[in-house]
Design a protein around this motif. Structure first.
Motif, PDB file in Angstrom:
ATOM      1  N   ALA A   1       0.827  -1.206   0.000  1.00 41.07           N
ATOM      2  CA  ALA A   1       0.000   0.000   0.000  1.00 41.07           C
ATOM      3  C   ALA A   1       0.863   1.259   0.000  1.00 41.07           C
ATOM      4  N   LYS A   2       1.967   1.222   0.739  1.00 42.28           N
ATOM      5  CA  LYS A   2       2.883   2.373   0.767  1.00 42.28           C
ATOM      6  C   LYS A   2       3.563   2.552  -0.582  1.00 42.28           C
ATOM      7  N   LEU A   3       4.009   1.450  -1.182  1.00 41.94           N
ATOM      8  CA  LEU A   3       4.681   1.539  -2.478  1.00 41.94           C
ATOM      9  C   LEU A   3       3.738   2.008  -3.576  1.00 41.94           C
ATOM     10  N   HIS A   4       2.490   1.569  -3.499  1.00 38.96           N
ATOM     11  CA  HIS A   4       1.527   1.916  -4.543  1.00 38.96           C
ATOM     12  C   HIS A   4       1.108   3.380  -4.503  1.00 38.96           C
ATOM     13  N   LYS A   5       1.426   4.093  -3.460  1.00 40.84           N
ATOM     14  CA  LYS A   5       1.156   5.527  -3.439  1.00 40.84           C
ATOM     15  C   LYS A   5       1.963   6.246  -4.514  1.00 40.84           C
ATOM     16  N   LYS A   6       3.104   5.644  -4.913  1.00 47.32           N
ATOM     17  CA  LYS A   6       3.951   6.229  -5.957  1.00 47.32           C
ATOM     18  C   LYS A   6       3.845   5.484  -7.278  1.00 47.32           C
ATOM     19  N   GLN A   7       3.592   4.168  -7.223  1.00 43.57           N
ATOM     20  CA  GLN A   7       3.560   3.361  -8.440  1.00 43.57           C
ATOM     21  C   GLN A   7       2.230   2.596  -8.514  1.00 43.57           C
ATOM     22  N   PRO A   8       1.397   2.893  -9.510  1.00 42.21           N
ATOM     23  CA  PRO A   8       0.103   2.201  -9.612  1.00 42.21           C
ATOM     24  C   PRO A   8       0.225   0.719  -9.963  1.00 42.21           C
ATOM     25  N   ILE A   9       1.337   0.340 -10.619  1.00 43.15           N
ATOM     26  CA  ILE A   9       1.563  -1.062 -10.967  1.00 43.15           C
ATOM     27  C   ILE A   9       2.974  -1.437 -10.539  1.00 43.15           C
ATOM     28  N   LEU A  10       3.104  -2.573  -9.865  1.00 42.20           N
ATOM     29  CA  LEU A  10       4.413  -3.033  -9.402  1.00 42.20           C
ATOM     30  C   LEU A  10       4.637  -4.479  -9.821  1.00 42.20           C
ATOM     31  N   ARG A  11       5.843  -4.764 -10.227  1.00 42.43           N
ATOM     32  CA  ARG A  11       6.225  -6.141 -10.529  1.00 42.43           C
ATOM     33  C   ARG A  11       6.768  -6.751  -9.243  1.00 42.43           C
ATOM     34  N   THR A  12       6.034  -7.694  -8.683  1.00 43.40           N
ATOM     35  CA  THR A  12       6.424  -8.280  -7.406  1.00 43.40           C
ATOM     36  C   THR A  12       7.158  -9.601  -7.566  1.00 43.40           C
ATOM     37  N   GLY A  13       7.224 -10.124  -8.775  1.00 37.90           N
ATOM     38  CA  GLY A  13       7.934 -11.356  -9.085  1.00 37.90           C
ATOM     39  C   GLY A  13       8.169 -11.429 -10.574  1.00 37.90           C
ATOM     40  N   PRO A  14       8.928 -12.405 -11.055  1.00 33.22           N
ATOM     41  CA  PRO A  14       9.220 -12.494 -12.491  1.00 33.22           C
ATOM     42  C   PRO A  14       7.972 -12.519 -13.364  1.00 33.22           C
ATOM     43  N   ASN A  15       6.868 -13.093 -12.852  1.00 36.90           N
ATOM     44  CA  ASN A  15       5.655 -13.190 -13.661  1.00 36.90           C
ATOM     45  C   ASN A  15       4.428 -12.699 -12.895  1.00 36.90           C
TER      46      ASN A  15
ATOM     47  N   GLY B   1      -0.251 -12.260 -21.764  1.00 38.14           N
ATOM     48  CA  GLY B   1      -1.003 -13.430 -21.344  1.00 38.14           C
ATOM     49  C   GLY B   1      -0.270 -14.287 -20.332  1.00 38.14           C
ATOM     50  N   ASN B   2      -1.050 -15.051 -19.557  1.00 33.18           N
ATOM     51  CA  ASN B   2      -0.517 -15.983 -18.562  1.00 33.18           C
ATOM     52  C   ASN B   2       0.386 -15.297 -17.537  1.00 33.18           C
ATOM     53  N   THR B   3      -0.016 -14.084 -17.155  1.00 30.63           N
ATOM     54  CA  THR B   3       0.685 -13.330 -16.112  1.00 30.63           C
ATOM     55  C   THR B   3      -0.209 -13.275 -14.876  1.00 30.63           C
ATOM     56  N   THR B   4       0.360 -13.505 -13.715  1.00 25.10           N
ATOM     57  CA  THR B   4      -0.411 -13.423 -12.474  1.00 25.10           C
ATOM     58  C   THR B   4      -0.601 -11.968 -12.087  1.00 25.10           C
ATOM     59  N   VAL B   5      -1.857 -11.591 -11.852  1.00 27.80           N
ATOM     60  CA  VAL B   5      -2.201 -10.211 -11.501  1.00 27.80           C
ATOM     61  C   VAL B   5      -3.106 -10.219 -10.278  1.00 27.80           C
ATOM     62  N   SER B   6      -3.067  -9.140  -9.521  1.00 24.33           N
ATOM     63  CA  SER B   6      -3.925  -9.052  -8.335  1.00 24.33           C
ATOM     64  C   SER B   6      -3.970  -7.626  -7.830  1.00 24.33           C
ATOM     65  N   ILE B   7      -4.971  -7.340  -7.003  1.00 24.53           N
ATOM     66  CA  ILE B   7      -4.979  -6.114  -6.209  1.00 24.53           C
ATOM     67  C   ILE B   7      -5.420  -6.498  -4.803  1.00 24.53           C
ATOM     68  N   SER B   8      -4.620  -6.155  -3.841  1.00 29.70           N
ATOM     69  CA  SER B   8      -4.924  -6.423  -2.437  1.00 29.70           C
ATOM     70  C   SER B   8      -6.124  -5.597  -2.004  1.00 29.70           C
ATOM     71  N   ALA B   9      -7.026  -6.214  -1.230  1.00 31.42           N
ATOM     72  CA  ALA B   9      -8.167  -5.474  -0.687  1.00 31.42           C
ATOM     73  C   ALA B   9      -7.676  -4.336   0.195  1.00 31.42           C
ATOM     74  N   LEU B  10      -6.630  -4.585   0.970  1.00 34.01           N
ATOM     75  CA  LEU B  10      -6.100  -3.541   1.836  1.00 34.01           C
ATOM     76  C   LEU B  10      -5.555  -2.381   1.013  1.00 34.01           C
ATOM     77  N   VAL B  11      -4.925  -2.692  -0.108  1.00 38.46           N
ATOM     78  CA  VAL B  11      -4.393  -1.652  -0.999  1.00 38.46           C
ATOM     79  C   VAL B  11      -5.535  -0.888  -1.660  1.00 38.46           C
ATOM     80  N   ALA B  12      -6.499  -1.617  -2.219  1.00 38.01           N
ATOM     81  CA  ALA B  12      -7.629  -0.969  -2.902  1.00 38.01           C
ATOM     82  C   ALA B  12      -8.378  -0.034  -1.964  1.00 38.01           C
ATOM     83  N   HIS B  13      -8.540  -0.447  -0.722  1.00 40.46           N
ATOM     84  CA  HIS B  13      -9.310   0.329   0.245  1.00 40.46           C
ATOM     85  C   HIS B  13      -8.544   1.542   0.771  1.00 40.46           C
ATOM     86  N   ARG B  14      -7.314   1.698   0.312  1.00 38.42           N
ATOM     87  CA  ARG B  14      -6.537   2.892   0.666  1.00 38.42           C
ATOM     88  C   ARG B  14      -6.305   3.803  -0.531  1.00 38.42           C
ATOM     89  N   ASP B  15      -7.070   3.585  -1.574  1.00 39.62           N
ATOM     90  CA  ASP B  15      -7.006   4.441  -2.758  1.00 39.62           C
ATOM     91  C   ASP B  15      -7.696   5.762  -2.423  1.00 39.62           C
TER      92      ASP B  15
END
Length: 521
Positions: A69-83, A417-431
């Motif tokens: 949530a802290k990192l996303h205040k600056k970057q709307p999309i983050l690569r958290t792993g190779p895929n 394609g075939n990339t894992t994507v997600s948004i944390s509820a805790l992150v979304a709720h701090r938008d």
């Protein structure tokens, strides 16, 4: 040096070179080759594009979504792993989880599944639709009134314990209790409450935790013999271990086995066996009653028969899997929720006072348990619950989804394609674009038309076709319990107390010691 020693040294050297190339050189080459075009997305950490290890390290800290949530205040999309990509704006919710999304649950659900899939981990859309049809009768809103008496019964049993621990009111002007009067761990007892309630709702049998005042229950081994174990001790460590090791999917099974060398992980693995044995015992007891001709309006009956009385003919392993997730998710998340909301109210006395006024206006002074019909539509009560779920969602982490082979535009950005994507509820709720002053507990934000406009960004229960099927049950329990609590009791937290949270797949909460006393009429 002998030839055998030379051979062993050469073999060890070869293994070392292979490990160096495979685990260090190859990921770097793949990262810079960037065949999927993911290098355009900022890395969570310098090595996140090359390895899942940084995210595994973050997971061991127990607060990964808070960090994101802290990192996303600056970057709307983050690569958290190779895929793997994490999104930080509510704009991503519809693309990833909404009705009609082409995204599917990713392979993490496969590698953590048991012998049979349950509703929460099944990936195939057709199989999910079949399961949803079978279970829809069990989770229908119409059942709430029929199950209310079970929740009321558990509240009465909980209050019997609370009444026995009531102390004198705090002296006027005193803010914090005498330590000797702090004699209830609210977190522990609400966990007993939700476990007893969901087992009664699902299997028409209470575990009896509230009556006994401890969590020792009977479990059944595969050979039919039984033993005693602590249900809370078996319930939480399994998800914790998965949350620490799951993130490198291709190595998870190996890591899971190797980690058992370390006592810290071995204890968590042992708890999984105990939990499955508890579920096996509860399921087998209910099956025996069913086979003896007992008919009950419960979850198990819906698994065995459709609404017309025809047999569903589900494999026994599938039935047990569904009972497992019902007892697990159906107790854990509600226990977290009712702990969080009382904690938030005690930290915000004005909100508690306003809630009490609303509840007192519809209940008689001598009513012990709030009738659902009287409190189900109280706007401020629901606002207090939803604001707590927003601020501290019981399941905070991003539920992983896999993009379709052709790729997908998320937040207007093309994701391969075939990339894992997600948004944390805790992150979304701090938008902050949606939830102003997002770090504050403000129930009023949910009232009126403004509150209605927030619902599309509220994902405490996920959303879309894979949204939580049990949300009506948890609201039934939360509404009755919280309304009854604030109507009957006063509470006080120790001076300086802060509720501890450890993120696994859900939040594991620490103790919540309170002083409790009856409100004056």
């Amino acid at each position: 040096m002998s030839s055998s020693s030379l051979g062993a040294s050469s073999y060890a050297a070869a293994i070392g070179v292979f490990a160096l190339v495979y685990f260090f050189v190859y990921p770097v080459v793949v990262y810079f080759k960037d065949s999927k075009g993911l290098r355009k997305f900022p890395n969570m950490s310098p090595f996140s594009g090359m390895s899942n290890v940084p995210f595994m390290i973050l997971a061991h800290g127990g607060a990964r979504s808070t960090h994101l949530a802290k990192l996303h205040k600056k970057q709307p999309i983050l690569r958290t792993g190779p895929n793997t990509l994490s999104f930080g704006s509510v704009l991503a919710i519809k693309d990833i989880y909404g009705h009609g999304t082409p995204c599917l649950k990713d392979e993490s659900y496969i590698i953590t599944a048991g012998s049979h899939y349950h509703l929460a981990d099944v990936i195939d859309r057709g199989d999910h639709a079949r399961k949803r049809r079978v279970l829809s009768a069990a989770y229908a809103i119409k059942n709430l009134q029929e199950w209310e008496f079970k929740v009321v019964d558990k509240v009465e049993r909980l209050f019997k314990k609370f009444d026995s621990c009531c102390t004198d009111p705090l002296p006027k002007g005193q803010l914090y209790p005498d330590p000797k009067d702090v004699n209830i761990d609210y977190r522990q007892w609400t966990n007993y409450f939700t476990l007893d309630a969901i087992t009664d709702i699902g299997l028409s049998e209470s575990l009896g935790l509230l009556d006994r005042g401890h969590d020792i229950v009977t479990a059944r081994r595969p050979d039919g013999t039984t033993f005693e174990t602590h249900i809370r001790g078996a319930l939480y460590p399994t998800a914790r271990k998965q949350s620490l090791l799951i993130w490198s999917y291709q190595y998870y099974k190996l890591l899971d086995r190797l980690s058992n060398i370390i006592p810290f992980y071995r204890r968590m693995s042992r708890s999984a066996i105990h939990w499955e044995a508890i579920v096996a015992h509860c399921s087998s007891k209910r099956l025996a009653r069913y086979q003896a001709g007992e008919k009950q309006d419960d979850f198990f009956q819906s698994l065995m028969e459709n609404k017309n009385g025809g047999a569903n003919n589900l494999p026994w392993g599938e039935v047990v899997a569904e009972v497992n997730i019902m007892m697990n998710a159906g107790s854990v998340t509600t226990a977290i929720a009712v702990t969080n909301v009382l904690y938030a109210l005690l930290k915000h006395p004005k909100a508690l006072s306003r809630l009490r006024e609303e509840v007192d206006a519809v209940l008689e002074p001598n009513e012990i348990v709030a009738p659902y019909s009287k409190v189900k539509n109280l706007p401020y009560l629901r606002a207090c619950l939803d604001e707590s779920l927003r601020l501290q969602p019981p399941t905070p982490h991003g539920l992983p989804r896999k993009t379709p082979p052709e790729g997908l535009r998320i937040m207007g950005e093309y994701v391969p394609g075939n990339t894992t994507v997600s948004i944390s509820a805790l992150v979304a709720h701090r938008d902050e674009s949606v939830f102003k002053e997002a770090e504050k507990y403000i129930p009023e934000r949910w009232l009126g038309e403004e509150g209605k406009s927030l619902q599309s960004a509220f994902i405490a229960f996920s959303t879309g076709g894979r949204g939580c099927i049990g949300r009506n049950i948890t609201y039934l329990e939360q509404i009755i319990l919280i309304a009854s609590l604030v109507h009957r009791y006063e509470f006080a937290l120790p001076k300086g107390f802060e509720l501890q949270r450890l993120e696994t797949m859900n939040h594991i909460l620490g103790e919540m010691p309170v002083k409790i006393w009856r409100r004056s009429s």
